[in-house]
Design a protein around this motif. Structure first.
Motif, short mmCIF file in Angstrom:
data_model
loop_
_atom_site.label_atom_id
_atom_site.label_comp_id
_atom_site.label_asym_id
_atom_site.label_seq_id
_atom_site.Cartn_x
_atom_site.Cartn_y
_atom_site.Cartn_z
N PHE A 353 5.94 -3.54 -5.27
CA PHE A 353 5.55 -4.48 -4.19
C PHE A 353 6.39 -5.53 -3.93
N ALA A 354 7.63 -5.58 -4.49
CA ALA A 354 8.83 -6.40 -4.29
C ALA A 354 9.23 -6.53 -2.84
N LYS A 355 9.76 -7.47 -2.45
CA LYS A 355 9.98 -7.87 -1.01
C LYS A 355 11.63 -8.36 -0.82
N ASP A 356 12.38 -7.68 -0.15
CA ASP A 356 13.77 -8.37 0.24
C ASP A 356 13.38 -9.51 0.95
N GLY A 357 14.18 -10.53 0.46
CA GLY A 357 14.22 -11.86 0.93
C GLY A 357 12.89 -12.57 0.87
N GLY A 358 12.27 -12.11 -0.19
CA GLY A 358 11.03 -12.99 -0.37
C GLY A 358 11.15 -14.00 -1.28
N ALA A 359 12.29 -14.77 -1.56
CA ALA A 359 12.42 -15.61 -2.56
C ALA A 359 11.52 -15.72 -3.29
N PHE A 360 10.82 -17.02 -3.62
CA PHE A 360 9.82 -17.23 -4.76
C PHE A 360 8.61 -16.57 -4.62
N SER A 361 7.92 -16.75 -3.58
CA SER A 361 6.43 -16.31 -3.44
C SER A 361 6.30 -15.27 -2.22
N GLY A 362 7.26 -15.04 -1.56
CA GLY A 362 6.99 -14.06 -0.45
C GLY A 362 6.37 -12.73 -0.88
N ALA A 363 6.77 -12.19 -1.95
CA ALA A 363 6.18 -10.77 -2.37
C ALA A 363 4.80 -11.10 -2.87
N ALA A 364 4.58 -12.10 -3.57
CA ALA A 364 3.38 -12.57 -4.31
C ALA A 364 2.17 -12.65 -3.15
N ASN A 365 2.36 -13.30 -2.11
CA ASN A 365 1.43 -13.48 -0.93
C ASN A 365 1.31 -12.15 -0.21
N SER A 366 2.31 -11.50 0.15
CA SER A 366 1.99 -10.03 0.63
C SER A 366 1.33 -9.03 -0.30
N TYR A 367 1.81 -8.97 -1.46
CA TYR A 367 0.83 -8.28 -2.47
C TYR A 367 -0.77 -8.72 -2.57
N PHE A 368 -0.95 -9.99 -2.78
CA PHE A 368 -2.43 -10.43 -2.91
C PHE A 368 -3.09 -10.18 -1.32
N ASN A 369 -2.51 -9.92 -0.44
CA ASN A 369 -3.26 -9.81 0.83
C ASN A 369 -3.12 -8.28 1.17
N ASN A 370 -2.63 -7.59 0.17
CA ASN A 370 -2.70 -5.97 0.42
C ASN A 370 -3.66 -5.38 0.04
N PRO A 371 -4.40 -4.40 0.71
CA PRO A 371 -5.57 -3.54 0.54
C PRO A 371 -5.28 -2.94 -0.87
N ALA A 372 -3.76 -2.73 -1.22
CA ALA A 372 -3.80 -2.20 -2.70
C ALA A 372 -4.11 -2.80 -3.59
N PHE A 373 -4.14 -4.22 -3.44
CA PHE A 373 -4.41 -5.17 -4.64
C PHE A 373 -5.82 -5.37 -4.58
N LYS A 374 -6.57 -5.43 -3.44
CA LYS A 374 -7.78 -5.73 -3.22
C LYS A 374 -8.73 -4.77 -3.71
N GLU A 375 -8.47 -3.45 -3.28
CA GLU A 375 -9.13 -2.13 -3.54
C GLU A 375 -8.93 -1.68 -4.93
N THR A 376 -7.75 -1.49 -5.64
CA THR A 376 -7.36 -1.14 -6.87
C THR A 376 -6.43 -2.10 -7.41
N PRO A 377 -7.31 -3.17 -8.26
CA PRO A 377 -6.25 -4.17 -8.82
C PRO A 377 -5.69 -3.64 -9.99
N PRO A 378 -4.51 -3.99 -10.48
CA PRO A 378 -4.03 -3.66 -11.64
C PRO A 378 -4.64 -4.15 -12.85
#
Length: 404
Positions: A353-378
């Motif tokens: 769930f990495a993100k191009d241009g995500g810098a420090f926290s862009g990918a983290a915020n995208s992932y934690f608000n992604n249904p994949a995390f909410k429905e099937t957390p790792p």
């Protein structure tokens, strides 16, 4: 003896007339020259006005059409001090056709005549380019670093409450590892200890972390691509192996277990993103820094026999067959087949769930608000962070909402 007096030469009768004639001719020439300069300056001024007017119209059309947005949705004070706002405005306006054309022309001429790579790229040894952000001493660097450390510590605690482990992985700067290829390019001494200072605070906060400097240093310059921001496949594979070993020491196992094989494409030119950032990728290849030749690797998951196990029989929703490991981070995790090498080393698939241009926290915020995390957390999250982002302004705070 009497000294003879100096007698001026006789003046011709028509000399005053010739003097007046030359004076009049000079005045006429000056008048003509002044008139020409005036007309030329008017034409130059008119041309400049037309150029500015056309540029204004093209930029205005983009703004009105909604194709560009000059300001972000949320403007924070650090963005003004670090120049992020003016950089964003310049970047957005550069999307207009006229500025783009002239910018490309200027960049090409500057490179060919002066070897100038523009504001975002720095030249090292021949054919080696480096990202200017790596060499930047950030405004309020310590304050920014402390804010980000605390954000990671807070996130780790929230994840622990949900039985999710976190491993933070720091990717050192290219200019740190490939230092022999910097030549005359200087790296500020103030940046020397920033990884160690940051990871030490993570240790105090109880956050598992891995500094990849130790894994990449033995490879030296071969760990990186010459004309690109990112690591080479050799560097990516070394990083994947180091992460796998670290997870083993933490007692973390990735599932479901799978086997992988790899295949290699023929050697081909790999465009460098630093050539693009320098604005010289439109030039013929022979006028650019020597192009990179890469035989790209592909990692392929081998099919498994469909034999039912007690776990899969009890798994009504099929979650047991999903990766229990998630990877978040930047374009490093999306380049040089890093995610593939990580899966191969772990012997298990990984959700990338990495993100191009995500810098420090862009990918983290995208992932934690992604249904994949909410429905099937790792069960575990690997968070890759480039060194250059450790002390930059913290403008995208992590938002972690409770799972339902």
């Amino acid at each position: 003896m009497t000294t003879p007096k100096h007698t001026p030469p006789p003046v011709a009768a028509d000399e005053p007339t010739r003097l007046r004639s030359r004076t009049k001719s000079s005045q006429i020439l000056r008048t003509q020259s002044d008139d020409l300069a005036t007309r030329s300056s008017r034409l130059a001024g008119l041309a400049l006005l037309i150029f500015l007017f056309v540029g204004l119209l093209s930029s205005g059309a983009l703004i009105v059409s909604g194709q560009i947005s000059l300001l972000p949705d949320k403007v924070l004070t650090p963005q003004f001090f670090d120049g992020d706002i003016t950089h964003r405005i310049a970047k957005e306006l550069s999307n207009a056709q006229l500025p783009t054309t002239f910018a490309e022309l200027e960049r090409g001429v500057s490179w060919l005549l002066l070897s100038d790579t523009g504001p975002r790229v720095r030249s090292g040894c021949p054919d080696w380019l480096f990202l200017a952000d790596e060499l930047k001493v950030n405004h309020q660097a310590q304050r920014n670093a402390d804010a980000k450390v605390q954000a990671v510590i807070d996130l780790k605690q929230q994840l622990s409450q949900r039985d999710i482990s976190l491993l933070v992985v720091i990717v050192p700067d290219k200019s740190r590892i490939a230092y022999e290829q910097r030549c005359a390019l200087q790296r500020p001494a103030a940046l020397e200890g920033r990884i160690q200072a940051w990871t030490t605070k993570l240790d105090v906060g109880g956050v598992s972390n891995l500094d990849l400097t130790g894994a990449l240093t033995p490879l030296g310059a071969s760990a990186w691509l010459r004309t690109d921001t990112h690591w080479s496949e050799s560097g990516a594979k070394a990083a994947a192996n180091a992460i796998t070993q670290r997870l083993k020491t933490l007692g973390i196992s990735a599932t479901p277990r799978r086997s992988f094989d790899e295949s290699h494409a023929p050697l081909a030119v790999r465009p460098g993103d630093l050539v693009h950032l320098a604005g010289i990728d439109g030039l013929p290849l022979k006028w650019q820094p020597a192009p990179e030749m890469v035989a790209q690797t592909s990692i392929n998951e081998l099919p498994v026999a469909s034999v039912a196990s007690p776990d899969t029989e009890a798994d009504l929703f099929g979650d047991a067959d999903l990766p229990n490991t998630a990877l978040i981070g930047t374009s490093f995790s999306r380049n040089s087949n890093f995610a593939g090498f990580l899966q191969q080393a772990l012997g298990a698939p990984v959700g990338n769930f990495a993100k191009d241009g995500g810098a420090f926290s862009g990918a983290a915020n995208s992932y934690f608000n992604n249904p994949a995390f909410k429905e099937t957390p790792p069960k575990q999250i690997i968070w890759e962070i480039p060194e250059r982002d450790l002390q930059s302004a913290y403008i995208d705070p992590i938002v972690f909402r409770p799972l339902r």
